[in-house]
Design an enzyme around this catalytic site. Sequence first.
Site, PDB file in Angstrom:
ATOM      1  N   CYS A   1       0.811  -1.217   0.000  1.00 57.66           N
ATOM      2  CA  CYS A   1       0.000   0.000   0.000  1.00 57.66           C
ATOM      3  C   CYS A   1       0.841   1.261   0.000  1.00 57.66           C
ATOM      4  CB  CYS A   1      -0.913   0.016   1.220  1.00 57.66           C
ATOM      5  SG  CYS A   1      -0.021  -0.056   2.765  1.00 57.66           S
TER       6      CYS A   1
ATOM      7  N   GLY B   1      -1.336   0.397  -4.646  1.00 59.70           N
ATOM      8  CA  GLY B   1      -2.446  -0.414  -4.180  1.00 59.70           C
ATOM      9  C   GLY B   1      -3.742  -0.027  -4.851  1.00 59.70           C
TER      10      GLY B   1
ATOM     11  N   ASN C   1       1.884   0.655   5.978  1.00 59.35           N
ATOM     12  CA  ASN C   1       2.464   0.101   4.755  1.00 59.35           C
ATOM     13  C   ASN C   1       3.529  -0.902   5.164  1.00 59.35           C
ATOM     14  OD1 ASN C   1       3.566  -0.403   2.245  1.00 59.35           O
ATOM     15  ND2 ASN C   1       4.711   1.508   2.153  1.00 59.35           N
ATOM     16  N   GLY C   2       3.347  -2.169   4.811  1.00 56.31           N
ATOM     17  CA  GLY C   2       4.339  -3.172   5.146  1.00 56.31           C
ATOM     18  C   GLY C   2       3.707  -4.474   5.579  1.00 56.31           C
TER      19      GLY C   2
ATOM     20  N   TYR D   1      11.065  -1.912  -9.281  1.00 54.82           N
ATOM     21  CA  TYR D   1       9.721  -2.033  -9.839  1.00 54.82           C
ATOM     22  C   TYR D   1       8.639  -1.184  -9.184  1.00 54.82           C
ATOM     23  CZ  TYR D   1       5.220  -4.229 -10.927  1.00 54.82           C
ATOM     24  OH  TYR D   1       3.929  -4.448 -11.295  1.00 54.82           O
TER      25      TYR D   1
END
Length: 473
Positions: free
Chosen positions: A12, A38, A113-114, A254
Amino acid sequence: MSIEVKSLNEECGVFGVWGHPDAARVTYFGLHSLQHRGQEGAGIVANQQGKLAGHRDLGLLAEVFSDERLLQRLTGEAAIGHVRYATAGNGSVDNIQPFLFKFFDQQIGLAHNGNLTNAKSLRKSLESEGAIFHSNSDTEILMHLIRRSGQANLLDRIKEALNQVKGGFAYLLLTEDAMIAALDPNGFRPLSLGKMVNGAYVIASETCALEVIGAEFVRDICPGEVVIVDQAGYRVETYTEEVQPAICSMEFIYFARPDSNIAGVNVHTARKNMGRNLAQEAPIEADMVIGVPNSSLSAASGFAEESGIPYELGLVKNQYIARTFIQPTQELREQGVRMKLSAVRGVVEGKKVIMVDDSIVRGTTSRRIVQLLKEAGAKEVHVRIASPPLRYPCFYGIDIQTRKELIAARQSVEEIRQTIGADSLAFLSETGLIEAIGLDLDAPYSGLCMAYFNGDYPTPLYDYEESYLASLE
């Protein structure tokens, strides 16, 4: 099965602003620039003169807030937001963030996030003590730990909780009187602080979000840090001294947008350097170099410049295809890739083509792209990958958590070449990748997490250790 060109997904993106009269709308714009992180769900929580209110739902950001009145209701000068792709927890709306907790003595919004590597054991312990969870996302664990802390004030309770969670995390919290951000001791995920012209402070997963809303970059939030933003401005504290930078190398390869900077390194420049190094390590004679849209275009341009071989537009991506497309048969799944990507026959027909991509995960997408190029008349297709082979799973926020999903964990480079139907195949070396990014931090691998390529994880795997070891047998 998704027809996304890529098979990797990051969990996210988070965004927050403090001190802007239209904070929720600024947050919407910031989240829009982070949509690539996300697409499963989105939400915003706003501080309305000390009272928190929010809206969240499944879908893209524009779908979640398609009714203009939803944003108009989120008034106030502070807000945090979140765009989600699930790596922990299912696709229920209950797992969409930010979470909004309303206690008898305070309200707190929380976005994450994670991925926590000890979430299962922590949740089991908390539930045995009477904790009731309203989602199956590991994000909620932090709030239970905060509320159970015996520390005197909220910041100390947050610090104590941060020392109990393990893995990769970038947290963003909103209270009645502050916005608080925290990063894990390794800094797996990027997180930055910015400042707008009117003095409002902004925190975002990527610096591209700062640019979009006209904020000036102030500083990166570093491993082990807590940043508190309130009416007095911002201040930085630490919750642990045991830090070791290990920034996710896939952010550079990426995930991140090319116009973002991570730890002072521009993502586009890093990718272009990857392509240059790849051209030096694995040269091949050909008529043209093409990149797979969109994240591989920077590496392809670097390869072309270094090799002296012309760069051409050999593949075109349909930007308007639905983000997912569930189909029951292989034939229809193949059609899905054709809807997403098209080979330009007038460019590649009769030519020897070097196709530069950023990674090979399962191999199915690479095989289909090579097939598209050959069906369009390409005489030869030589595949060059601007990263090392992905052989090991990630436990810090990427949705690859078993080795059996990774083709490079099961096959040699030659076997992969045969599987995807390429005339030749080569990957960038680990040394070439580290040099291309050029972080040069005082840590192993110059401050990068390279575990996906060599299995050298910078932290214990905790809950994942047993299953990971079993996958190696």
